[in-house]
Design a protein around this motif. Structure first.
Motif, mmCIF file in Angstrom:
data_model
loop_
_atom_site.group_PDB
_atom_site.id
_atom_site.type_symbol
_atom_site.label_atom_id
_atom_site.label_comp_id
_atom_site.label_asym_id
_atom_site.label_seq_id
_atom_site.Cartn_x
_atom_site.Cartn_y
_atom_site.Cartn_z
ATOM 1 N N PRO A 127 0.807 -1.225 0.000
ATOM 2 C CA PRO A 127 0.000 0.000 0.000
ATOM 3 C C PRO A 127 0.840 1.276 0.000
ATOM 4 O O PRO A 127 1.984 1.280 0.468
ATOM 5 N N PHE A 128 0.243 2.316 -0.519
ATOM 6 C CA PHE A 128 0.889 3.625 -0.557
ATOM 7 C C PHE A 128 0.207 4.517 0.480
ATOM 8 O O PHE A 128 -1.013 4.630 0.502
ATOM 9 N N LEU A 129 1.002 5.126 1.353
ATOM 10 C CA LEU A 129 0.452 5.987 2.406
ATOM 11 C C LEU A 129 0.536 7.434 1.931
ATOM 12 O O LEU A 129 1.636 7.956 1.715
ATOM 13 N N SER A 130 -0.616 8.060 1.779
ATOM 14 C CA SER A 130 -0.630 9.416 1.234
ATOM 15 C C SER A 130 -0.308 10.460 2.312
ATOM 16 O O SER A 130 -0.696 10.309 3.466
ATOM 17 N N PHE A 131 0.422 11.508 1.903
ATOM 18 C CA PHE A 131 0.681 12.647 2.803
ATOM 19 C C PHE A 131 -0.242 13.822 2.463
ATOM 20 O O PHE A 131 -0.037 14.945 2.921
ATOM 21 N N GLN A 132 -1.225 13.558 1.632
ATOM 22 C CA GLN A 132 -2.039 14.628 1.061
ATOM 23 C C GLN A 132 -2.748 15.495 2.100
ATOM 24 O O GLN A 132 -2.978 16.675 1.873
ATOM 25 N N GLU A 133 -3.077 14.930 3.241
ATOM 26 C CA GLU A 133 -3.808 15.763 4.213
ATOM 27 C C GLU A 133 -2.918 16.881 4.773
ATOM 28 O O GLU A 133 -3.414 17.909 5.205
ATOM 29 N N ASN A 134 -1.605 16.675 4.736
ATOM 30 C CA ASN A 134 -0.688 17.735 5.171
ATOM 31 C C ASN A 134 -0.198 18.571 3.989
ATOM 32 O O ASN A 134 0.031 19.776 4.132
ATOM 33 N N LEU A 135 0.008 17.896 2.875
ATOM 34 C CA LEU A 135 0.628 18.548 1.710
ATOM 35 C C LEU A 135 -0.291 18.340 0.510
ATOM 36 O O LEU A 135 -0.200 17.328 -0.182
ATOM 37 N N PRO A 136 -1.192 19.290 0.227
ATOM 38 C CA PRO A 136 -2.244 19.047 -0.756
ATOM 39 C C PRO A 136 -1.835 19.211 -2.222
ATOM 40 O O PRO A 136 -2.604 18.858 -3.104
ATOM 41 N N ASN A 137 -0.636 19.732 -2.485
ATOM 42 C CA ASN A 137 -0.253 19.915 -3.892
ATOM 43 C C ASN A 137 -0.082 18.547 -4.554
ATOM 44 O O ASN A 137 0.749 17.748 -4.129
ATOM 45 N N ASP A 138 -0.870 18.308 -5.587
ATOM 46 C CA ASP A 138 -0.882 16.979 -6.202
ATOM 47 C C ASP A 138 -0.542 17.012 -7.687
ATOM 48 O O ASP A 138 -0.660 15.995 -8.373
ATOM 49 N N SER A 139 -0.149 18.181 -8.201
ATOM 50 C CA SER A 139 0.079 18.296 -9.642
ATOM 51 C C SER A 139 1.222 19.266 -9.919
ATOM 52 O O SER A 139 1.553 20.098 -9.071
ATOM 53 N N ALA A 140 1.740 19.139 -11.120
ATOM 54 C CA ALA A 140 2.763 20.106 -11.550
ATOM 55 C C ALA A 140 2.700 20.241 -13.054
ATOM 56 O O ALA A 140 2.276 19.325 -13.758
ATOM 57 N N ILE A 141 3.079 21.417 -13.504
ATOM 58 C CA ILE A 141 3.308 21.583 -14.942
ATOM 59 C C ILE A 141 4.727 22.123 -15.084
ATOM 60 O O ILE A 141 5.117 23.060 -14.382
ATOM 61 N N ALA A 142 5.503 21.477 -15.977
ATOM 62 C CA ALA A 142 6.914 21.855 -16.130
ATOM 63 C C ALA A 142 7.196 22.334 -17.549
ATOM 64 O O ALA A 142 6.594 21.853 -18.512
ATOM 65 N N LEU A 143 8.104 23.296 -17.665
ATOM 66 C CA LEU A 143 8.546 23.808 -18.963
ATOM 67 C C LEU A 143 10.073 23.843 -18.990
ATOM 68 O O LEU A 143 10.697 24.159 -17.975
ATOM 69 N N GLN A 144 10.641 23.539 -20.141
ATOM 70 C CA GLN A 144 12.078 23.738 -20.334
ATOM 71 C C GLN A 144 12.216 24.928 -21.263
ATOM 72 O O GLN A 144 11.775 24.870 -22.418
ATOM 73 N N VAL A 145 12.809 26.010 -20.769
ATOM 74 C CA VAL A 145 12.797 27.266 -21.520
ATOM 75 C C VAL A 145 14.215 27.644 -21.944
ATOM 76 O O VAL A 145 15.045 28.045 -21.106
ATOM 77 N N PRO A 146 14.521 27.521 -23.249
ATOM 78 C CA PRO A 146 15.865 27.907 -23.707
ATOM 79 C C PRO A 146 16.095 29.399 -23.471
ATOM 80 O O PRO A 146 15.179 30.204 -23.694
#
Ligand code: FAD
Length: 516
Positions: A244-263
């Motif tokens: 099983p995976f134990l979630s830390f979401q109740e303390n740390l709610p950020n669940d997503s990211a968007i990343a860019l590589q910018v020359p």
């Protein structure tokens, strides 16, 4: 002899594990690494902890060997912008806290307040970063004498053994894909068998242990020990073995990211030698300068904004240079596998666990896990004590970092929208409420921070508490009875030393031009 290792996954975790094992065990270990040609690596993970230098040292690599190949730069701190209020920033540097008459300099700072910048008054690094300086002179010499790189007693120590002895003054930024490529060449040269194929199935024996992994085109691959480096999928550990995976979401709610590589033209822009974390309406944006581009991304909570809004915000933040950059939307699994070592399978990297990258801990988790696995490598008898020690150590590190990151949000003064107001009322990890109370009376020390090794010394907590500004901190009453002159002299010595270093150190960009 138990020596046949199968690694599934060729991201940062897979190749760091393969190359470190080869450096540790040489030809006595037989390693096969299978990575998919169709499922990509997560493609982020470009800022590190200063302990990472032990990894490269262990592999026998010099900065001039690997840094130019990975477009790498130096990182002297994390710079937090707008966490307290718009326009405010502070550094959490790689620089140990000085103490005067038995009290940390930050305590004296609370009493004397030479300026409104604790980081500039207490650390040399803050001004060096502001000035965009390299921590090394053009001849390669390190900026200052306390960091004696050649000290023999420092060689060969694990990260936890090393902690507290000295603080190496910098970490690295690098391109994740280039590092994986560099390490794959290192590992393959030393005999690692590299198979590009999809693992379709995981076969279990009658005890429920892994007996082989079934690939699409290369048949069944067998080993004694299987390392799951398949990222958030956790193909072996979580899917096949159902850990099983134990979630830390109740303390740390950020669940997503968007990343860019910018020359970017880094000569014109210059390199600020730190990772910047700029607070946003529903999370924060990282900015990581490399030699030929900037890596950037918005870490956010979907409960507060949509992926489209996050992408818009990030593109506006970066400006026109981001126009052609392709967006990498990532769903993050925040937490840890209950056990990272189960039966004959060890998850390393994102399959084992992950917290948002606010303090760049992902690669640190990997490095720590590899060191621990080497220390607890199983023998023929599969003594469960090795597994238990390993699982305990990995859990402590992740739980400690979970707590440290929660401290950032719980103590950030910013409270101008629902996202930031909610950071003050979320449940805290066990024990943290009590620790926060103690820190209001006395700045964090080894007795009052998370009690197991997790990579963050007490001075790191002091920086975050002083910088975030959301809780009132007071100097120790004893300081009012103590002679203030030694502390005042220390503040002045730091000021003078910093001024001199800013004068003589080269610009970070110039240093890397010379290295390349
Ligand atoms: P991945 O990179 O996802 O690799 C998974 C591998 O498994 C790939 O090679 C894939 O091909 C393979 N695979 C998957 N399925 C199969 C299959 N069926 N068969 C064969 N192969 C398969 N860490 C830091 O230290 N600093 C940072 O600044 C940082 N920033 C981050 C930002 C974000 C948004 C995220 C999400 C993470 C960040 N991290 C950071 C963490 C860091 O990216 C990871 O710890 C690191 O990249 C390790 O990833 P991994 O190798 O475990 O997984």
């Amino acid at each position: 002899m138990l020596n046949k290792v199968v690694i599934v996954g060729g991201g940062t975790a897979g190749w760091m594990t393969a190359s470190y094992f080869k450096a540790a065990f040489g030809d006595r270990i037989d390693i096969t690494l299978v990575e998919s040609g169709t499922v990509g690596a997560v493609g982020v993970g470009e800022a590190t902890f200063s302990d990472i230098r032990h990894f490269f040292e262990f592999l026998g690599l010099k900065e001039s060997d690997w840094m130019p190949a990975c477009n790498a730069t130096y990182k002297l701190a994390v710079r937090f912008e707008n966490w307290r209020e718009p326009g405010h920033y502070f550094y959490h540097p790689f620089e140990q806290m000085r103490s005067v008459n038995g009290f940390p300099l930050t305590d004296w700072w609370l009493q004397q307040r030479p300026s409104d910048r604790f980081d500039k008054d207490c650390f040399a690094m803050a001004s060096i970063i502001d000035a965009g300086r390299s921590p090394r002179h053009l001849n390669g010499a390190l900026l200052d004498t306390p960091y004696d790189e050649s000290a023999e007693e420092m060689q060969g120590l694990t990260m936890s053994e090393h902690q507290g002895r000295t603080q190496f003054p910098y970490a690295y930024h690098f391109e994740a894909a280039l590092l994986a490529k560099y390490l794959s060449a290192y590992a393959v040269e030393r005999g690692v068998r590299h198979i590009v194929d999809d693992v379709r199935d995981v076969e279990l024996d009658e005890r429920g242990w892994i007996s082989s992994v079934r690939t699409a085109e290369h048949g069944d691959i067998t080993g004694d020990l299987y390392i799951d480096c398949t990222g958030f999928r956790g193909l072996l550990l979580n899917k096949a073995l159902e850990e099983p995976f134990l979630s830390f979401q109740e303390n740390l709610p950020n669940d997503s990211a968007i990343a860019l590589q910018v020359p970017m033209d880094m000569e014109r822009r210059g390199i600020l030698p730190c990772t910047t974390a700029t607070a946003q309406d529903a999370g924060w944006i990282w900015t990581i300068p490399l030699t030929g581009r900037v890596g950037t991304g918005y870490v956010y909570a979907r409960d507060y904004i949509s992926p489209d809004e996050a992408e818009r915000t990030l593109r506006e933040f970066v400006g026109p240079a981001a126009a052609d950059a392709e967006a990498n939307h990532i769903r993050m699994r925040i937490g840890r596998s209950r056990n990272s070592w189960v039966k004959n399978c060890v998850g390393i990297g994102l399959s084992s666990g992950f917290v948002e990258p606010l303090e760049s801990t992902g690669i640190f988790f990997i490095h720590h896990a590899i060191e621990q696995l080497v220390n607890n490598f199983p023998g023929e008898d599969w003594n469960p004590a090795h597994r238990d020690l390993y699982n305990q150590s990995v859990a402590h590190v992740m739980e400690g970092v979970r707590e440290f990151l929660t401290v950032h949000y719980a103590t950030a003064k910013r409270a101008d929208n629902q996202y930031w107001r909610d950071t003050k009322t979320r449940p805290l990890p066990e024990g943290l409420a009590e620790r926060l109370e103690k820190w209001k009376t006395q700045l964090p020390n080894t007795e009052t921070v998370y009690p197991y090794y997790h990579g963050l010394p007490p001075y790191s907590y002091m920086c975050v508490l002083l910088g975030m500004g959301g809780i009132e901190l007071n100097p120790s009453p004893a300081l009012a009875l103590s002679d203030p002159r030694a502390a005042a002299r220390e503040f002045e010595a730091i000021r003078q030393k910093t001024e001199k270093l800013v004068d003589v150190l080269p610009a970070a960009y110039d240093y890397f031009t010379r290295l390349g």
